[in-house]
Motif scaffolding. Structure first.
Motif, short mmCIF file in Angstrom:
data_model
loop_
_atom_site.label_atom_id
_atom_site.label_comp_id
_atom_site.label_asym_id
_atom_site.label_seq_id
_atom_site.Cartn_x
_atom_site.Cartn_y
_atom_site.Cartn_z
N TYR A 113 0.83 -1.20 0.00
CA TYR A 113 0.00 0.00 0.00
C TYR A 113 0.87 1.26 0.00
N ASN A 114 1.93 1.25 0.78
CA ASN A 114 2.80 2.43 0.83
C ASN A 114 3.53 2.65 -0.49
N SER A 115 3.97 1.56 -1.12
CA SER A 115 4.62 1.69 -2.41
C SER A 115 3.66 2.26 -3.45
N LEU A 116 2.44 1.75 -3.48
CA LEU A 116 1.43 2.28 -4.38
C LEU A 116 1.13 3.74 -4.06
N GLY A 117 0.99 4.04 -2.78
CA GLY A 117 0.72 5.42 -2.38
C GLY A 117 1.82 6.37 -2.79
N GLU A 118 3.06 5.95 -2.63
CA GLU A 118 4.19 6.80 -3.03
C GLU A 118 4.17 7.08 -4.53
N SER A 119 3.84 6.08 -5.33
CA SER A 119 3.77 6.27 -6.78
C SER A 119 2.66 7.24 -7.14
N ALA A 120 1.51 7.08 -6.50
CA ALA A 120 0.39 7.97 -6.77
C ALA A 120 0.69 9.40 -6.34
N GLU A 121 1.31 9.55 -5.19
CA GLU A 121 1.64 10.88 -4.70
C GLU A 121 2.68 11.56 -5.58
N PRO A 146 -7.66 19.87 -12.41
CA PRO A 146 -8.04 18.74 -11.57
C PRO A 146 -8.30 17.45 -12.35
N ALA A 147 -8.88 17.53 -13.54
CA ALA A 147 -9.12 16.31 -14.32
C ALA A 147 -7.80 15.69 -14.77
N GLN A 148 -6.84 16.54 -15.11
CA GLN A 148 -5.53 16.03 -15.52
C GLN A 148 -4.79 15.40 -14.34
N ARG A 149 -4.94 16.00 -13.16
CA ARG A 149 -4.33 15.40 -11.97
C ARG A 149 -4.99 14.06 -11.66
N TRP A 150 -6.31 14.02 -11.80
CA TRP A 150 -7.06 12.76 -11.60
C TRP A 150 -6.51 11.67 -12.51
N THR A 151 -6.36 12.01 -13.79
CA THR A 151 -5.86 11.04 -14.76
C THR A 151 -4.44 10.61 -14.44
N ALA A 152 -3.59 11.56 -14.05
CA ALA A 152 -2.20 11.25 -13.74
C ALA A 152 -2.11 10.25 -12.58
N VAL A 153 -2.92 10.46 -11.56
CA VAL A 153 -2.91 9.55 -10.41
C VAL A 153 -3.44 8.18 -10.81
N ALA A 154 -4.52 8.16 -11.56
CA ALA A 154 -5.08 6.89 -12.00
C ALA A 154 -4.08 6.10 -12.84
N GLU A 155 -3.36 6.79 -13.71
CA GLU A 155 -2.36 6.11 -14.53
C GLU A 155 -1.22 5.60 -13.68
N ALA A 156 -0.88 6.32 -12.63
CA ALA A 156 0.17 5.85 -11.72
C ALA A 156 -0.27 4.57 -11.01
N ARG A 194 -2.33 2.29 -12.26
CA ARG A 194 -2.22 1.22 -13.25
C ARG A 194 -0.76 0.83 -13.49
N ASP A 195 0.11 1.83 -13.65
CA ASP A 195 1.52 1.54 -13.91
C ASP A 195 2.14 0.74 -12.77
N TRP A 196 1.81 1.13 -11.54
CA TRP A 196 2.35 0.41 -10.38
C TRP A 196 1.86 -1.04 -10.39
N ALA A 197 0.59 -1.23 -10.67
CA ALA A 197 0.03 -2.58 -10.67
C ALA A 197 0.69 -3.46 -11.73
N LEU A 198 0.95 -2.89 -12.91
CA LEU A 198 1.59 -3.67 -13.96
C LEU A 198 3.02 -4.03 -13.61
N ARG A 199 3.68 -3.18 -12.81
CA ARG A 199 5.05 -3.48 -12.39
C ARG A 199 5.09 -4.41 -11.19
N HIS A 200 4.02 -4.44 -10.40
CA HIS A 200 3.98 -5.23 -9.16
C HIS A 200 2.71 -6.08 -9.12
N PRO A 201 2.53 -6.97 -10.08
CA PRO A 201 1.25 -7.71 -10.15
C PRO A 201 0.95 -8.56 -8.92
N HIS A 202 1.97 -9.16 -8.34
CA HIS A 202 1.71 -10.06 -7.20
C HIS A 202 1.40 -9.26 -5.94
N GLU A 203 2.02 -8.10 -5.80
CA GLU A 203 1.69 -7.26 -4.66
C GLU A 203 0.31 -6.64 -4.83
#
Length: 234
Positions: free
Chosen positions: A71-79, A90-100, A102-111
């Motif tokens: 959770y902390n690793s994901l949170g750090e990426s989103a932050e 705000p919509a662009q910030r929303w999208t940037a966080v959402a993409e972060a 997804r990117d984190w999940a693709l890099r850390h699928p098992h976590e």
């Protein structure tokens, strides 16, 4: 005991703790969380089980540590994504966080599977996981709070029969936001992680090919749904 010796002992404990977690993550990738075993971790590290228990008294304690780390690793990426997009709308910030996310999940699928996949049989996450688990949600709340303050947030429709529950959720999560906004945010939160999970766990196979473009469009629709009208892309 001298401060030098205490420091050396602390460093050694930190190193062993990290090694235990690393081996546990390898087991997660190979066997899944349900089969995580302290004895197997100890064996792979060349430790006796009794020594490992001094670091993690039970499998659940080790799982909790891995969950908080994820959770902390994901949170750090989103932050980090939020900070990078600080000057955007705000919509662009929303999208940037959402993409972060997804990117984190693709890099850390098992976590990702550990924190958003099937529950681990016999395990119940303690309250100590809540602060780390809340980090991404608090970013999205902050984005909506800023938009509301700047009068660029459109309040979504709210069915009359849902208002009591919406008011309760708003009081618990973000009392300074309209209940309709909080309700839409919770739905968008679930949809976001549904999108990520579908991609990660194969439900989009033979359905969605250009997944990045699809994801960006879907996330823009989610932004529109919570009242960030400029989130819609044509």
């Amino acid at each position: 005991m001298s401060s030098t010796a205490q420091g050396a002992r602390a460093r050694a404990r930190t190193e062993v703790t990290a090694a235990i977690k690393d081996e546990a993550r390898r087991q997660l990738a190979a066997e899944g969380a349900a089969k995580l075993s302290l004895r197997a971790v100890a064996r792979e590290l060349g430790m006796v089980s009794s020594a490992l228990y001094r670091y993690f008294p039970s499998r659940d304690d080790l799982l909790t540590a891995l969950i908080i780390d994820a959770y902390n690793s994901l949170g750090e990426s989103a932050e980090a994504a939020y900070d990078k997009a600080a000057d955007a709308g705000p919509a662009q910030r929303w999208t940037a966080v959402a993409e972060a996310v997804r990117d984190w999940a693709l890099r850390h699928p098992h976590e990702y599977a550990l924190i958003y996949g099937s529950p681990v049989p016999g395990y119940s996450a303690p309250d100590t996981t809540v602060p780390a688990a809340s980090r991404v949600g608090l970013i999205f709340i902050g984005i909506l709070r800023d938009a509301h303050r700047d009068a660029v947030l459109t309040e979504p429709p709210l069915p009359t029969e849902l208002r009591p529950e919406a008011e309760r959720m708003a009081a618990d999560l973000a009392p300074d936001l309209p209940p309709a906004t909080v309700t839409a945010l919770i739905a968008a939160w679930a949809e976001l992680f549904g999108l990520v999970g579908f991609e990660l766990f194969g439900q989009f196979n033979r359905v969605v090919e250009d997944r990045e473009t699809f994801f960006r469009h879907a996330v823009a629709r989610l932004a529109h749904g919570v009242g960030l009208a400029e989130g819609v892309r044509t």
